[in-house]
Design a protein around this motif. Structure first.
Motif: not given
Length: 729
Positions: A137-141, A163-167, A380-388, A409-418
């Protein structure tokens, strides 16, 4: 896996493993010498971690055993004194319900059946799963929820992973609305350690801020000093709090009408020309438009909304103006109340601006921090997708990642799966609203990892649980938060961990190596890392280990003393009228919206803190539970009489969606308005492995099934739930 682990399944705390004798070898000092003496008294400087204020402390060990924790006399946060939580930190170390070894789930999520494994097995399992998620799925997942300084190195692993999906829930569920409101006005926020100059304030206005109950040590000390020297205190709160008992003016405002009160105050101050005109003329932008917008909001208009009579509104507005610029309207902390909270934060900022208190003595000072260069590592590598968390910039003024956005986003899978979560030092079952949504999200994951000290409710849903050393057993990264007095503080180990717990830096470094990311952790151990950073800044690690703190030179903190009067807003001034809000389709000046009522016969649920507890993580601390072992529900005395209830009766609360609480004691009191009830957050634990805390009191989090999302920044207003009271059978 060791032989014991092969033979038996362990519950989440691993409390049945080595429950006897695990503390007998603990208590040996490990800071400063490899062979510490086992007789006499030895002291080790560190800083607290029982709450986010992180006060400097001195831990004492007597005859080889951890003895007491006191405030560090040189620390600008504690001034040598700790709050009840800080002095009770020993209870976190000695907690018999602590996690003691890494655990891997062997059954379905939510069922507490585990096997104890080695650290190598646990980290290999995690790394293998993370690599598969990355490949599929890519590291952003992969996403993370991380709270506090201890998560620094885990964030580094995840960013190196891609991944930058950190909150942190501290943004959308706590201070975020306030910070966004202040940033829209002044171009800067109120600060993690709020920039409140309470010690020099002549008039202090608290709007639902529970100083003395929400125990921010420096502020409480300064508040006590201010009260002692006769500062004028104004409190607006549906509940007569401890702070309200010190007030010259107490305004029992209706819940959800704070913006109406703020607008009426500003109407009086502008209409009667009580504001700091010279300050506003020099630093303000859009004042005439702002003045026109607030003109309709008279005290007479506000009276039926707030329940505060017009003369009291005028008297308190005059009181604020009398002491300006040393009038401080406190920005508050937990500000996710009703869904319009960023605008309420902005209204508080605007009232401070009218007082001329931003950047002024007795108001909100300009903080500073000491510069410590980062330890070098590859980019750090540049994520290929924006934050979810915020697709299409739905919440245009969110300046941090939104925790509930990641969950959605984890529930819906949008804009991409987590497909993977890591949770560090935050019990999401208590910190996020609507527990059912959190569970739905977890069920979508291929990997769920929790790093914690105790077997919290969220740990009960994990695939892998990693036991962390407490703050008394580990180093963390350097503490140099912006403050009135710049400082660098060191957390260092005082005692050894009693089981197979590990510090967060060790966990992060080993996991990075398993992921092939060891180059991002080029140091051999944490002492090398800390010493290198300090040396690059011109400081000595040995001195910091010995003293626990380094104080920097204090630059000017007030405009009048030379602090730069800069505002990082589009106009480069204080924005009374916000063009950027208008351009984004929002009100450029705050407006009041009447809160939606609850079902007939229900009470609005309010919640807050107690001085001896932090969040939901101190209810396993025996020392702190001795001070408060369960919460109670505050009910207006007349309402209690009408319902046939008295203090001490046990009841249950049922919310508007049918969710039923565990049993909780009634506190019948005249100190709360009749349309609401109040309870202290963090009780009512359902994890049976929290043997001491299990079932004591009721959980407000369980009853917070609804929330209203702030359209500016995605915060979750949680004071929108209502309960009825049912007698305990």
């Amino acid at each position: 896996m060791n032989n014991l682990s092969r033979r038996r399944f362990l519950k989440i705390s691993a409390g049945t493993m080595a429950a006897v004798g695990t503390l007998e070898t603990a208590g040996r000092v490990i800071a400063g010498t490899e062979n510490p003496p086992l007789s006499g008294i030895r002291t080790v400087p560190t800083f607290c971690n029982v709450c986010f204020w992180q006060c400097g402390a001195i831990a004492s060990v007597r005859d080889g055993k951890l003895w007491k924790i006191e405030g560090h006399p040189l620390d600008p946060l504690s001034h040598g004194r700790l709050c009840p939580r800080g002095t009770g930190g020993i209870g976190a170390y000695s907690d018999p319900d602590r996690l003691r070894s890494p655990l891997i789930r062997i059954t379905e999520r939510g069922e507490d059946r585990w096997k104890a494994v080695t650290w190598d097995e646990a980290l290999t399992f995690i790394a293998t799963k993370m690599q598969k998620i990355k490949a599929d799925h890519g590291p952003e997942a992969f996403a993370a929820f991380i709270h506090g300084l201890g998560g620094t190195f885990l964030k580094q692993v995840l960013r190196a992973y891609g991944t930058n999906n950190i909150a942190a829930p501290s943004f959308a569920q706590c201070r975020g609305p306030r910070d966004v409101g202040f940033t829209l006005t002044f171009g800067d926020d109120a600060g993690a350690l709020e920039r409140t100059d309470i010690e020099n304030a002549q008039c202090i206005v608290l709007i639902g801020s529970h100083l003395g109950e929400n125990m921010h040590n420096t502020q409480v000390q300064e508040f006590a000093t201010a009260v002692g020297r006769g500062a004028s205190i104004i409190v607006a709160d549906p509940r007569f709090s401890v702070a309200a008992s010190k007030a010259k003016f107490y305004l029992p405002v209706k819940p959800g009408t704070d913006i109406a009160l703020l607008l009426a105050w500003m109407n009086v101050i502008v209409g009667e020309k009580l504001y700091d005109k010279q300050y506003v003329d020099k630093y303000g932008f859009g004042f005439e438009q702002f003045a026109a917008e607030i003109q309709p909001y008279t005290p007479e208009w506000a009276y039926p909304e707030t329940g505060i009579d017009p003369q009291t509104i005028r008297d308190t507005a005059l009181e604020m103006a009398r002491y300006r610029p040393a009038t401080l309207i406190h920005p508050g902390r937990h500000s996710s109340w009703y869904g319009d909270d960023a605008q309420r934060g902005r209204a508080i900022a605007l009232l401070n601006a009218l007082m001329g208190s931003w950047g002024r003595k007795g108001g909100l000072y300009a903080p500073s921090a000491m510069d410590i260069p980062a330890y070098p590592h590859p980019p750090y590598p540049t994520p290929g997708k924006p934050e979810v968390d915020n697709p299409d910039n739905k919440f245009p003024f969110a300046n941090e990642n939104i925790s509930t956005g990641i969950r959605a986003a984890t529930i819906s899978g949008e804009p991409y799966p987590i497909k993977g979560w890591l949770v560090y030092a935050t019990n999401l079952m208590y910190s996020l609203p609507n527990q059912a949504e959190t569970i739905r999200a977890i069920q979508q994951l291929d990997l769920f990892v929790v790093v914690d000290v105790i077997p919290s409710e969220i740990a009960g849903w994990a695939d892998v649980v990693l036991p962390e050393s407490t703050y008394l057993e580990r180093y963390d990264d350097l503490h140099a938060e912006p403050f009135k007095q710049p400082f660098i503080a060191l957390r260092q180990p005082v005692v050894q961990s009693p089981g197979d717990q590990k510090p967060n830096w060790w966990i992060a470094k080993r996991l990075a190596e398993k992921l092939g990311l060891g180059s991002y952790f080029p140091w051999n151990d944490i002492e090398e890392y800390l010493a290198t950073r300090l040396k690059a800044g011109g400081y000595s690690f040995d001195d910091l280990k010995r003293d626990g703190i380094i104080l920097g030179k204090q630059p000017p903190i007030y405009f009048e003393d030379g602090a730069p009067a800069t505002f990082d807003t589009p106009s480069k001034k204080i924005e009374f009228y916000s063009s950027q809000l208008k351009q984004a389709g929002f009100d450029p000046v705050p407006k009041y919206t009447r809160p939606e009522p609850g079902p007939a016969g229900s009470y609005r649920l309010l919640f807050g803190r107690a001085p001896m507890h932090s969040f939901s993580r101190t209810q396993t601390n025996h020392l702190l539970m001795d001070l408060m072992c369960e919460n109670s529900v505050w009910v207006n005395a007349n309402e209690a009489t009408r319902l046939g209830l008295k203090s001490g009766d046990y009841v249950r609360l049922r919310n508007q969606d049918g969710e039923l609480s565990s049993r909780i004691q009634i506190k019948a009191t005249e100190r709360i308005r009749p349309e609401c009830v109040y309870m202290v957050h963090g009780f009512g634990h359902t994890s049976k492995e929290l043997r001491f805390a299990f079932g004591k009191g009721a959980s407000d989090a369980r009853l917070i099934t609804r929330y209203k999302t702030d359209p500016l920044m995605g915060g979750t207003g949680m004071n929108v739930n209502f309960v009825t009271i049912e007698m305990e059978a």
